[in-house]
Design an enzyme around this catalytic site. Structure first.
Site, PDB file in Angstrom:
ATOM      1  N   SER A 167      50.093  64.493  28.965  1.00 36.56           N
ATOM      2  CA  SER A 167      50.370  65.504  27.929  1.00 36.56           C
ATOM      3  C   SER A 167      49.438  66.682  28.132  1.00 36.56           C
ATOM      4  CB  SER A 167      50.121  64.908  26.538  1.00 36.56           C
ATOM      5  OG  SER A 167      50.098  65.931  25.556  1.00 36.56           O
ATOM      6  N   TYR A 180      44.585  59.953  20.898  1.00 38.35           N
ATOM      7  CA  TYR A 180      45.782  60.155  21.732  1.00 38.35           C
ATOM      8  C   TYR A 180      45.468  61.132  22.869  1.00 38.35           C
ATOM      9  CZ  TYR A 180      50.345  62.161  22.998  1.00 38.35           C
ATOM     10  OH  TYR A 180      51.444  62.635  23.688  1.00 38.35           O
ATOM     11  N   LYS A 184      45.455  60.528  27.003  1.00 37.50           N
ATOM     12  CA  LYS A 184      46.252  61.303  27.960  1.00 37.50           C
ATOM     13  C   LYS A 184      45.353  61.917  29.043  1.00 37.50           C
ATOM     14  CE  LYS A 184      50.393  60.596  26.275  1.00 37.50           C
ATOM     15  NZ  LYS A 184      51.440  59.933  27.056  1.00 37.50           N
TER      16      LYS A 184
HETATM   17  P1  NAP Z   1      60.408  60.061  21.391  1.00 43.19           P
HETATM   18  O1  NAP Z   1      61.545  60.987  21.619  1.00 43.19           O
HETATM   19  O2  NAP Z   1      59.974  59.844  19.975  1.00 43.19           O
HETATM   20  O3  NAP Z   1      60.757  58.675  22.065  1.00 43.19           O
HETATM   21  C1  NAP Z   1      59.831  57.659  22.042  1.00 43.19           C
HETATM   22  C2  NAP Z   1      60.369  56.518  22.877  1.00 43.19           C
HETATM   23  O4  NAP Z   1      59.329  55.573  23.062  1.00 43.19           O
HETATM   24  C3  NAP Z   1      61.512  55.776  22.228  1.00 43.19           C
HETATM   25  O5  NAP Z   1      62.441  55.448  23.244  1.00 43.19           O
HETATM   26  C4  NAP Z   1      60.847  54.523  21.668  1.00 43.19           C
HETATM   27  O6  NAP Z   1      61.830  53.526  21.510  1.00 43.19           O
HETATM   28  C5  NAP Z   1      59.813  54.263  22.756  1.00 43.19           C
HETATM   29  N1  NAP Z   1      58.606  53.505  22.433  1.00 43.19           N
HETATM   30  C6  NAP Z   1      57.718  53.750  21.444  1.00 43.19           C
HETATM   31  N2  NAP Z   1      56.705  52.867  21.499  1.00 43.19           N
HETATM   32  C7  NAP Z   1      56.951  52.048  22.561  1.00 43.19           C
HETATM   33  C8  NAP Z   1      56.284  50.937  23.123  1.00 43.19           C
HETATM   34  N3  NAP Z   1      55.124  50.481  22.615  1.00 43.19           N
HETATM   35  N4  NAP Z   1      56.823  50.337  24.207  1.00 43.19           N
HETATM   36  C9  NAP Z   1      57.986  50.795  24.729  1.00 43.19           C
HETATM   37  N5  NAP Z   1      58.670  51.827  24.232  1.00 43.19           N
HETATM   38  C10 NAP Z   1      58.157  52.448  23.156  1.00 43.19           C
HETATM   39  O7  NAP Z   1      59.080  60.521  22.193  1.00 43.19           O
HETATM   40  P2  NAP Z   1      58.837  61.587  23.342  1.00 43.19           P
HETATM   41  O8  NAP Z   1      58.334  62.825  22.715  1.00 43.19           O
HETATM   42  O9  NAP Z   1      60.003  61.649  24.245  1.00 43.19           O
HETATM   43  O10 NAP Z   1      57.575  60.933  24.084  1.00 43.19           O
HETATM   44  C11 NAP Z   1      57.680  60.332  25.348  1.00 43.19           C
HETATM   45  C12 NAP Z   1      56.391  60.559  26.094  1.00 43.19           C
HETATM   46  O11 NAP Z   1      56.142  61.959  26.217  1.00 43.19           O
HETATM   47  C13 NAP Z   1      55.133  59.966  25.458  1.00 43.19           C
HETATM   48  O12 NAP Z   1      54.306  59.443  26.472  1.00 43.19           O
HETATM   49  C14 NAP Z   1      54.446  61.170  24.838  1.00 43.19           C
HETATM   50  O13 NAP Z   1      53.056  61.002  24.731  1.00 43.19           O
HETATM   51  C15 NAP Z   1      54.800  62.232  25.861  1.00 43.19           C
HETATM   52  N6  NAP Z   1      54.670  63.595  25.376  1.00 43.19           N
HETATM   53  C16 NAP Z   1      55.505  64.083  24.414  1.00 43.19           C
HETATM   54  C17 NAP Z   1      55.342  65.392  23.989  1.00 43.19           C
HETATM   55  C18 NAP Z   1      56.227  66.002  22.934  1.00 43.19           C
HETATM   56  O14 NAP Z   1      55.926  67.126  22.480  1.00 43.19           O
HETATM   57  N7  NAP Z   1      57.304  65.354  22.544  1.00 43.19           N
HETATM   58  C19 NAP Z   1      54.331  66.197  24.532  1.00 43.19           C
HETATM   59  C20 NAP Z   1      53.500  65.657  25.504  1.00 43.19           C
HETATM   60  C21 NAP Z   1      53.688  64.356  25.925  1.00 43.19           C
HETATM   61  P3  NAP Z   1      61.614  52.219  20.558  1.00 43.19           P
HETATM   62  O15 NAP Z   1      61.329  52.723  19.179  1.00 43.19           O
HETATM   63  O16 NAP Z   1      62.904  51.464  20.679  1.00 43.19           O
HETATM   64  O17 NAP Z   1      60.454  51.480  21.161  1.00 43.19           O
END
Ligand code: NAP
Length: 276
Positions: A167, A180, A184
């Site tokens: 991130s 968090y 990262k």
């Molecule tokens: P999201 O749309 O909310 O999706 C989260 C996903 O993670 C869902 O498929 C959820 O499904 C799964 N999940 C949650 N906890 C889990 C666990 N313990 N084991 C396996 N699966 C799990 O989130 P996102 O924003 O796409 O985030 C994905 C990644 O991108 C993360 O690593 C996050 O830190 C990173 N990221 C996101 C952003 C942002 O702005 N969105 C920015 C920087 C980095 P279930 O509920 O079925 O488990």
């Protein structure tokens, strides 16, 4: 100076010269990709992008209904996809997921470790040991353990490609997201630490560090317009990103076009320019 064993082996990873694949839309034909947290947001977009590029995709997340919904979506597009429930913080579930991916598709060529948790919002000093343990267990240790699990299978195939989802907060801790953000940052280090060990085995590992992307996970930072403006301002970005824009970076890093890129984390943040 080359420090990674036989250059020929490295070159062999995913089909020789990047030019030979010519940016083919089916650059991952014949490959098997494992995507954790692949049922929503960035992970689902990654699963879809890899599938469209020809990979057979094995995805997972904690909840069966999410896995089912994601598989219906991918199969509805004519992609080859399967999946299983897996909480990445649980060792037995990780092992079961890897075994089922192997049983289903016979191999693992690509790993995208995408799952993360953020159980704490507020001053880092208020986060107790349970919070720190959970954040590091799910976001960092699980990623390292997953890499360990897949490496022998990638070696058996003559190589592979791994992406860890970091991130922008890993470069520049975000207010209220201390543990968090630090987890990262650890992933930036994990990519750098593992790369010299993996390259001689024909495996490239890289990271992707998204900025603010419109998903459920980050909704507290973009649903309210004033909060969104403040968050984007702090990151130095003009707009929110979309999951597909992050998926495109992951696709590039696991494809032959990136055959000479290893041990790096790519910032995909709409101009957010954070660096350690
Ligand atoms: P999201 O749309 O909310 O999706 C989260 C996903 O993670 C869902 O498929 C959820 O499904 C799964 N999940 C949650 N906890 C889990 C666990 N313990 N084991 C396996 N699966 C799990 O989130 P996102 O924003 O796409 O985030 C994905 C990644 O991108 C993360 O690593 C996050 O830190 C990173 N990221 C996101 C952003 C942002 O702005 N969105 C920015 C920087 C980095 P279930 O509920 O079925 O488990």
């Amino acid at each position: 100076m080359w420090r990674g064993g036989s250059p020929g082996r490295f070159r062999a990873v995913f089909g020789g010269s990047p030019l030979s694949s010519g940016g083919s839309p089916r650059a991952l034909e014949g490959k098997v990709a494992l995507v954790t947290a692949g049922t929503d947001g960035i992970g689902l977009a990654v699963a879809e992008a890899l599938g469209v590029a020809g990979a057979q995709v094995f995805l997972s997340s904690r909840h069966a209904h999410n896995v089912q919904r994601a598989l219906e979506r991918l199969r509805g597009r004519g992609l080859k996809a399967s999946g299983v429930t897996c909480h990445v913080g649980v060792a037995e579930e990780r092992e079961r997921m890897v075994q089922q991916a192997l049983d289903t598709f016979g191999a693992i060529d690509i790993l995208v470790s995408n799952a993360a948790v953020n159980p704490h919002l507020g001053p880092a000093l208020d986060a107790d040991e349970r919070v720190w343990d959970k954040v590091f267990q799910v976001n960092v240790t699980a990623a390292a353990m997953l890499v360990r699990l897949v490496v022998p299978h990638m070696e058996r195939r003559g190589g592979g490609a791994i992406v860890l989802m970091s991130s922008i907060a890993g470069y520049q801790p975000m207010a209220g997201l201390g543990p968090y953000s630090v987890s990262k940052t650890a992933l930036l280090g994990l990519v750098a630490a593992l790369s010299p060990e993996l390259l001689p085995r024909g495996i490239r590992i890289n990271g992707v560090a998204p900025g603010l992307v419109q998903t459920r996970f980050s909704s507290a930072l973009w649903q309210d317009e004033a909060v969104q403006e403040k968050a984007l301002g702090a990151l130095g970005a003009l707009r929110l990103g979309q999951p597909q824009e992050v998926a495109a970076a992951v696709l590039f890093l696991v494809s032959p076009q990136a055959s000479f890129i290893a041990g790096q984390t790519l910032l995909v943040a709409g101009g957010g320019g954070a660096r350690l």
